[in-house]
Design an enzyme around this catalytic site. Sequence first.
Site, PDB file in Angstrom:
ATOM      1  N   GLU A 168      37.433  43.967  40.268  1.00  9.81           N
ATOM      2  CA  GLU A 168      38.462  43.216  40.986  1.00  9.81           C
ATOM      3  C   GLU A 168      37.881  42.441  42.170  1.00  9.81           C
ATOM      4  OE1 GLU A 168      42.340  45.179  41.453  1.00  9.81           O
ATOM      5  OE2 GLU A 168      41.483  46.893  40.391  1.00  9.81           O
ATOM      6  N   GLU A 272      41.315  48.150  32.298  1.00 16.22           N
ATOM      7  CA  GLU A 272      42.361  48.913  32.984  1.00 16.22           C
ATOM      8  C   GLU A 272      43.681  48.183  32.768  1.00 16.22           C
ATOM      9  OE1 GLU A 272      41.422  50.348  37.044  1.00 16.22           O
ATOM     10  OE2 GLU A 272      43.401  49.575  37.585  1.00 16.22           O
TER      11      GLU A 272
END
Length: 341
Positions: A168, A272
């Site tokens: 991220e 994810e």
Amino acid sequence: MRSVKRFFRVRAALAGALVGLLALTGCSLLGDSGGSPVSGTGTAAPHSSANPDQDIPYDVTPLLKPAKKYYGVAVPGAPTAMKSVDAYTGSTGKQPNLVEYYAGWGDGFDATGVRNAWAEGALTLMSWEPFDTPLTDIAAGRSDPYVKEYAAAVRRLNLPVVIDFADEFNGHWEKWGTDHVTPAQYVAAWRHIHRTFVDAGATNVIWAWSPNIVNPVRNVKLEPYYPGDAYVDWVGLIGYFTTGSDNAFDSVFGPTRDRIRTFTEKPFLLLETAAMPGERRRADIRNLFAGVAADDDMLGFVWFNHKKRADWRLEASPLALKEFKRLAADDRFGFDVRKPS
């Protein structure tokens, strides 16, 4: 997702303090989770028996793009303990073959966990998060004693593992994100870690480069953060089906996929994902399975089965769980990673 992972940061901070203490005492944090050093008990080559004297790194090639899809999960306590994975298997009707966990920079290599997952036919994916260590320090070699010892422990175990470093990164919410780190600094840290592992002979690692989907950060360019095809095996997308948005598979993941395809052909993994509880959850689950199944470049997915910012656990929605179980029965999803072909 900053709030999704907040739980893991306390653990990372404690681990960092412990690393300093152990460095002073000459102890190692990088053996099994029980404290004993890692022995060379891994599999030396696909389908072979354990042989600590064989100096051939495990060949991960068959696992890079297998014929069937990865069916993964992140659950509390795994893979150090597999009880929650076994419970997930019972509720969804299928054994996960990819188990994700989160480790702070400074944590030791969980050799016991990797062996536990492997014994059940699953690959381990470690999301390695440098909460309190600047990426510039990593790139400059200031963490080299730690990285080298970690790489050596991975090599000694000699089982395949997936490493996702500083995920991220295209989000402002992470300490290694856009508010704190430049693309050049990120790439330098990634390449330095990768080279250190290669120098240690730890080629039994699959490297997953993992941006958040671009939907909330459309102005952040991804290509400057890409370390290069020589340093990446998988592109691990992180994205969730949320309320108040178009949850068609291509709407959630398509914009990110299309941007990435302008600079690399590496295969994708939904590293994810999950769906927000509510009336749309069953439809979101159908979109997930159908979207992954339809794309030959989509390796599979990891369901984030935690209760954090939202209750992402499947068991929180009995009807959605029933639908998930029905779709998971598809033979295209799941396989024993010890026998990938």
